[in-house]
Scaffold this motif. Structure first.
Motif, mmCIF file in Angstrom:
data_model
loop_
_atom_site.group_PDB
_atom_site.id
_atom_site.type_symbol
_atom_site.label_atom_id
_atom_site.label_comp_id
_atom_site.label_asym_id
_atom_site.label_seq_id
_atom_site.Cartn_x
_atom_site.Cartn_y
_atom_site.Cartn_z
ATOM 1 N N GLU A 358 0.760 -1.162 0.084
ATOM 2 C CA GLU A 358 0.038 -0.009 -0.065
ATOM 3 C C GLU A 358 0.850 1.102 0.072
ATOM 4 O OE1 GLU A 358 -3.749 -1.852 2.610
ATOM 5 O OE2 GLU A 358 -2.212 -0.781 3.439
ATOM 6 N N LYS A 359 1.944 1.174 0.702
ATOM 7 C CA LYS A 359 2.859 2.401 0.819
ATOM 8 C C LYS A 359 3.552 2.407 -0.729
ATOM 9 C CE LYS A 359 6.416 4.319 3.419
ATOM 10 N NZ LYS A 359 7.554 4.145 4.717
ATOM 11 N N GLN A 360 3.796 1.638 -1.151
ATOM 12 C CA GLN A 360 4.612 1.863 -2.362
ATOM 13 C C GLN A 360 3.647 2.280 -3.634
ATOM 14 O OE1 GLN A 360 6.064 -2.318 -3.276
ATOM 15 N NE2 GLN A 360 7.770 -1.779 -2.468
ATOM 16 N N ALA A 361 2.205 1.915 -3.409
ATOM 17 C CA ALA A 361 1.204 2.460 -4.212
ATOM 18 C C ALA A 361 0.995 3.778 -4.138
ATOM 19 C CB ALA A 361 -0.086 1.512 -4.355
ATOM 20 N N GLN A 364 3.659 5.913 -5.532
ATOM 21 C CA GLN A 364 3.638 6.075 -7.118
ATOM 22 C C GLN A 364 2.426 7.067 -7.248
ATOM 23 O OE1 GLN A 364 5.095 4.754 -9.662
ATOM 24 N NE2 GLN A 364 6.534 4.054 -8.014
ATOM 25 N N PHE A 365 1.362 7.214 -6.616
ATOM 26 C CA PHE A 365 0.434 8.342 -6.733
ATOM 27 C C PHE A 365 0.925 9.559 -6.534
ATOM 28 C CE2 PHE A 365 -3.011 4.765 -5.625
ATOM 29 C CZ PHE A 365 -3.328 4.698 -6.766
ATOM 30 N N ALA A 366 1.784 9.679 -5.359
ATOM 31 C CA ALA A 366 2.289 10.968 -4.937
ATOM 32 C C ALA A 366 3.243 11.462 -6.101
ATOM 33 C CB ALA A 366 3.127 10.697 -3.773
ATOM 34 N N ASN A 370 -1.903 14.975 -10.803
ATOM 35 C CA ASN A 370 -3.135 14.821 -10.431
ATOM 36 C C ASN A 370 -3.690 14.454 -8.952
ATOM 37 O OD1 ASN A 370 -5.832 14.951 -11.855
ATOM 38 N ND2 ASN A 370 -6.133 12.684 -11.503
ATOM 39 N N PHE A 371 -2.726 14.218 -8.294
ATOM 40 C CA PHE A 371 -2.998 13.765 -6.860
ATOM 41 C C PHE A 371 -2.318 14.866 -5.993
ATOM 42 C CE2 PHE A 371 -3.841 9.610 -8.347
ATOM 43 C CZ PHE A 371 -4.751 9.249 -7.203
#
Length: 390
Positions: A358-361, A364-366, A370-371
């Protein structure tokens, strides 16, 4: 200090006519007028109290609200000196003059105050009124929404079944020798108001007009004994915490076949596990998970009468409000005043701990623009924040 019952203040029955109410106010106003009681603060307060009671009871609309909901029912109607009407002493004296219709003569105002029977009985004879009873009832929000009938076993004074309320062992009474059966004595006095004719309850028979020679052995001449009765109380929909519902004629029985008092039922509304009440509206806090807030979807929420589904738009922000019309509470006034809404405040749950994947995902979003909130988004959130404190 809690306000006294307005009927008790004026010394009239609950079913008193407007003429009886007006006459009772005249009597109180003369007795406690500040000019007649200089420097007497207690008399001044009673003068104000009588004017307040008359202000409500001579107005049919205010009286109807007061009869059903007590003092709380007058909020916003200008009932009493602390209501929206804001009556002051000038208002009271103006009403005082209008009521008395006194005429100016050589010796000041001349009034004739005949016809003041003790308690409003026929012929001026005393009619006893039983005291009121007070009960408290705890309601759920569901009961508030629909209205409910509650039953209480009430211990109170009831009419004596041995003498049928007369107080006499043999049913016989005799005419009072002091007042001749009138129930009152009359005297004429000269005062600063001019010549006044006043009536007072007869001291021998206490205003009843008759006396009892052989008192009932069960009630000892009172006409009432202690007993129990099951009373049904119909509580209308929409009541709020602190309101009072009055049940006429179900209080303590009056002595000597007098008028029964009332039962005043004080409303207490229980807190609800899902909703907070704001007048007629209900407020619900919906906590969304991040994926639903981002992607959108359909979410089930509770209502007072079951469940409902609401649509979550993609990109829903924390603080958004969804309103479900007509899913709140009815107005206590009843038909024609509408029903409140169910207001859904949306919050978004942010996980406090993450596993490795979850932390890796999230990392990636960071990296995606768009985030990250844009400047326009920051401005929009700030405007909402300012509106909360405006």
């Amino acid at each position: 200090m809690a306000k006294r019952d307005y009927y008790e203040v004026l010394g009239v029955q609950k079913n008193a006519t407007q003429q009886e109410i007006k006459a009772a106010y005249k009597k109180m106003a003369i007795k406690y007028h500040p000019d007649r009681n200089p420097g007497n603060k207690e008399a001044e307060e009673k003068f104000k109290e009588a004017a307040e009671a008359y202000d409500v009871l001579h107005d049919e609309q205010k009286r109807a609200r007061y009869d059903q909901f007590g003092h709380e029912g007058l909020n916003g109607m200008g009932g009493g000196f602390n209501g929206a009407g804001g009556m002051n002493m000038d208002d009271i004296f103006s009403m005082f003059g209008d009521i008395f219709g006194g005429r100016m003569g050589g010796g000041g105002f001349e009034f004739n105050f005949g016809g003041f029977g003790g308690g409003g009985g026929r012929g001026g004879q005393q009619v006893y009124r039983g005291s009121d009873l007070r009960l408290k009832v705890s309601l759920t929000l569901n009961e508030v929404a629909t209205g409910v009938t509650k039953k209480f076993k009430v211990r109170k004074n009831i009419t004596c079944d041995h003498c049928h309320g007369s107080g006499s062992e043999d049913g016989q009474t005799q005419t009072c020798p002091t007042c001749g059966g009138k129930g009152y004595t009359v005297r004429t006095v000269n005062s600063m108001f001019g010549r006044m004719q006043t009536q007072q309850a007869c001291p021998t028979c206490n205003g009843e007009g008759h006396t009892i020679k052989n008192k009932c052995t069960k009630c000892h001449g009172e006409g009432v004994v202690t007993g129990e009765e099951v009373v049904e109380v119909k509580i209308p929909a929409g009541v709020a915490d602190g309101m009072v519902v009055t049940v006429p004629g179900k209080g303590n029985a009056g002595k000597h076949n007098g008028v029964a008092g009332d039962i005043q039922v004080f409303i207490e509304v229980q807190s609800h596990k899902d909703f907070v009440r704001e007048e007629q509206n209900l407020v619900y806090n919906l906590l969304l998970d991040v994926p639903t807030a981002v992607l959108g979807g359909s979410v089930e929420i509770p209502t007072l009468d079951g469940k409902a589904r609401i649509k979550i738009e993609p990109g829903t922000q924390p603080g958004k409000v969804v309103r479900l019309r007509g899913k709140g509470l009815p107005a206590v006034q009843g038909y024609g005043y509408g029903v409140g809404d169910l207001i859904v405040h949306i919050s978004v749950y942010i996980p406090e701990t993450l596993n490795k994947e979850e932390k890796q995902a999230m990392e990636q979003f960071a990296k995606s623009d768009n985030f990250r909130p844009s400047e326009s988004c920051r401005k929009k959130v700030f405007e909402k924040f300012k509106a909360m404190f405006s």
